[in-house]
Structure formats: C-alpha cells, structure tokens
Write a protein that holds these residues in place. Structure first.
Motif, PDB file in Angstrom:
ATOM      1  N   GLY A   9      24.772  76.395  48.000  1.00  0.00           N
ATOM      2  CA  GLY A   9      25.107  75.439  48.399  1.00  0.00           C
ATOM      3  C   GLY A   9      25.744  75.384  50.013  1.00  0.00           C
ATOM      4  O   GLY A   9      26.054  76.344  50.496  1.00  0.00           O
ATOM      5  N   THR A  39      23.059  66.407  47.431  1.00  0.00           N
ATOM      6  CA  THR A  39      24.073  66.287  46.257  1.00  0.00           C
ATOM      7  C   THR A  39      25.387  65.576  46.954  1.00  0.00           C
ATOM      8  O   THR A  39      25.882  66.242  47.988  1.00  0.00           O
ATOM      9  N   ALA A  40      25.813  64.602  46.267  1.00  0.00           N
ATOM     10  CA  ALA A  40      27.415  64.017  46.582  1.00  0.00           C
ATOM     11  C   ALA A  40      27.947  65.078  46.280  1.00  0.00           C
ATOM     12  O   ALA A  40      28.264  65.959  45.587  1.00  0.00           O
ATOM     13  N   PRO A  41      29.308  65.054  47.299  1.00  0.00           N
ATOM     14  CA  PRO A  41      30.259  66.330  47.214  1.00  0.00           C
ATOM     15  C   PRO A  41      31.137  66.152  45.764  1.00  0.00           C
ATOM     16  O   PRO A  41      31.266  64.973  45.416  1.00  0.00           O
ATOM     17  N   TRP A  42      31.171  67.271  45.083  1.00  0.00           N
ATOM     18  CA  TRP A  42      31.910  67.376  43.768  1.00  0.00           C
ATOM     19  C   TRP A  42      33.150  67.827  44.106  1.00  0.00           C
ATOM     20  O   TRP A  42      33.473  68.736  44.943  1.00  0.00           O
ATOM     21  N   PHE A  50      26.006  67.839  50.371  1.00  0.00           N
ATOM     22  CA  PHE A  50      25.333  69.062  50.185  1.00  0.00           C
ATOM     23  C   PHE A  50      23.921  69.228  50.215  1.00  0.00           C
ATOM     24  O   PHE A  50      23.551  68.145  49.594  1.00  0.00           O
ATOM     25  N   ASN A  52      21.794  71.690  47.590  1.00  0.00           N
ATOM     26  CA  ASN A  52      22.006  72.705  46.673  1.00  0.00           C
ATOM     27  C   ASN A  52      20.840  73.117  45.971  1.00  0.00           C
ATOM     28  O   ASN A  52      19.618  72.454  45.828  1.00  0.00           O
ATOM     29  N   TRP A  86      37.326  73.965  47.210  1.00  0.00           N
ATOM     30  CA  TRP A  86      36.025  72.748  47.080  1.00  0.00           C
ATOM     31  C   TRP A  86      35.916  71.838  48.513  1.00  0.00           C
ATOM     32  O   TRP A  86      35.239  70.744  48.449  1.00  0.00           O
ATOM     33  N   ARG A  89      31.515  73.781  53.573  1.00  0.00           N
ATOM     34  CA  ARG A  89      31.034  75.230  53.898  1.00  0.00           C
ATOM     35  C   ARG A  89      29.728  75.432  54.207  1.00  0.00           C
ATOM     36  O   ARG A  89      28.681  74.871  53.833  1.00  0.00           O
ATOM     37  N   ASP A  92      27.814  78.608  50.110  1.00  0.00           N
ATOM     38  CA  ASP A  92      28.456  78.969  48.968  1.00  0.00           C
ATOM     39  C   ASP A  92      27.493  79.998  48.168  1.00  0.00           C
ATOM     40  O   ASP A  92      26.175  79.043  47.706  1.00  0.00           O
ATOM     41  N   ASP A  94      27.511  81.072  44.369  1.00  0.00           N
ATOM     42  CA  ASP A  94      28.242  81.372  42.941  1.00  0.00           C
ATOM     43  C   ASP A  94      27.343  82.221  41.987  1.00  0.00           C
ATOM     44  O   ASP A  94      26.134  81.672  41.703  1.00  0.00           O
ATOM     45  N   ARG A 123      29.086  70.485  36.601  1.00  0.00           N
ATOM     46  CA  ARG A 123      28.538  70.186  37.873  1.00  0.00           C
ATOM     47  C   ARG A 123      26.691  69.885  37.773  1.00  0.00           C
ATOM     48  O   ARG A 123      25.923  70.764  37.635  1.00  0.00           O
ATOM     49  N   PHE A 125      25.086  69.527  40.037  1.00  0.00           N
ATOM     50  CA  PHE A 125      24.593  70.036  41.146  1.00  0.00           C
ATOM     51  C   PHE A 125      24.050  71.344  40.648  1.00  0.00           C
ATOM     52  O   PHE A 125      23.382  72.237  41.538  1.00  0.00           O
TER      53      PHE A 125
END
Ligand SMILES: Nc1ncnc2c1ncn2[C@@H]1O[C@H](COP(=O)(O)OP(=O)(O)OP(=O)(O)O)[C@@H](O)[C@H]1O
Ligand SMILES: Nc1nc2c(c(=O)[nH]1)N=C(CO)CN2
Length: 174
Positions: A9, A39-42, A50, A52, A86, A89, A92, A94, A123, A125
């Motif tokens: 992301g 994607t809307a921020p989570w 973002f 993603n 969160w 950035r 990211d 993961d 999530r 996303f």
C-alpha cells in the motif's frame, strides 16, 4: 523455500511507482499480482486515499522472516518514515500469509512477525485484491479458518465500498 502473500500500500508521493518498486524487485519470484485498488483509509486516521494491491511470490532462498526483512528493505528504499500507527506512508509491505516449502501454512504469534497478519481479515483493502489472485484461499482469524469471501461478507458495506478497482498495472515487463 517459501511462498508469501504480500499486501502492499501507498498513500504518499508517486503511489503507483512505490507499488511498482515491489513488483520490480520481486521480478521472476512473482506468482501473481492483483489489480490496483484505490482505497479509503482504514484505521481512523484522516489521510489521503491509498493505492493497494496484493502480490503472491515464491523464493527458494527465503523463509517467512526473509519476506518481512525484504518488505522492510523495500519500505526503506521508498523513504518510508515510521511516524504514526496506521498513518500515511510511501510504502507499506505486510506479510499476510506464508507457506513453507512443504506447502504448510506457517503460523506465528511473534509480535515481530505474526502470521497470518492479525488484521488482514478486517481489511477489505487486503481481502478484495487477495481474492482476485487466490479466490480459493482461506484465512485463519479469531480461531476460525474461513474463505476470503466469508471474511469479506462480515465487513461493513462501507468498508467494502471504499475499495475501488483502478486501471493501474504493476506487472513487471517480461
Ligand atoms: N505479518 C506481518 N507483516 C508485517 N509486519 C508485521 C507482521 N507481523 C508483525 N509485524 C510487525 O509489525 C510492526 C509494525 O509494522 P508497520 O509499521 O508496517 O505497522 P502498520 O502498517 O502501521 O500497522 P499494521 O501492522 O496494522 O499493518 C513491524 O515492526 C513488524 O515487525
Ligand atoms: N486503505 C488503507 N488503509 C490503511 C492502510 C492501507 O494500506 N490501505 N495501511 C495502514 C497501515 O497499516 C493503515 N490504513
């Protein structure tokens, strides 16, 4: 040898270039790359949307910890600054799940590398692009193994609707 599902992301700078830096670095190790989603921020922090995606990759010389270290290196190369949990950035990476050379899923509750990623099931996303590339995949969370579609169905509609497919492509040139 291991196979990892990576969630990537970005919501700072050239977001597509940051995501592409991952697929470029992975090169031939890539098994599948999802479409890119806006994607809307989570997580409750007010910030830019973002981009993603999810990448599935295999490497004969990496164990699961190796994927985490590789992700950190790629984040550093994108000038990632660790500020707010969160928060915004540049990149990211993961590790969502990891399978060993025998095809067994690796489970870990080590805070440095928790597997599967403990928030993946919350999530959209992660779940939506992962489903694109591995529609049969299952995910363990809260002590249950469920198909991705079931975890997705358990999310709020808002959460799912905040994830919109884009035309950006990340596949490295062959
Ligand atoms: N499966 C995993 N993938 C990536 N990092 C992990 C994982 N499990 C534990 N971690 C640890 O989480 C720590 C925080 O990572 P990071 O700064 O990327 O968190 P975050 O992206 O803000 O939040 P989140 O962990 O909810 O995605 C890292 O130091 C890393 O060691
Ligand atoms: N939409 C979206 N929201 C996030 C993301 C992300 O990649 N996408 N990453 C976060 C840090 O883990 C926090 N919130």
């Amino acid at each position: 040898m291991s196979r990892a599902v990576l969630s990537i992301g970005s919501n700072i700078g050239d977001r597509t270039a940051h995501l592409r830096s991952v697929t470029e670095a992975l090169g031939d190790r890539i098994v599948a790359v999802s479409p890119v989603y806006s994607t809307a921020p989570w997580g409750g922090v007010e910030q830019q949307d973002f981009l993603n995606a999810v990448v599935v990759a295999e490497d004969p010389s990496l164990d699961c910890r190796g994927w985490l270290d590789l992700g950190r290196q790629l984040e550093a190369a994108a000038d990632r600054v660790r500020e707010q949990r969160w928060g915004p950035r540049s990149l990211d990476v993961d590790v969502v799940t990891c399978h060993d050379s025998d095809g067994r899923e690796v489970l870990s509750d080590d805070p440095e590398l928790t597997l599967p990623h403990p928030r993946a099931h919350l999530r959209a996303f992660v779940l939506v692009p992962w489903w694109d590339v591995e529609p049969q995949a299952t995910l363990v969370a809260d002590g249950m193994r469920r198909p991705l579609t079931e975890w997705l169905a358990a999310l709020d509609v808002d959460e799912r609707e905040g994830v919109r497919r884009t035309e950006h492509r990340l596949e490295p040139p062959r």
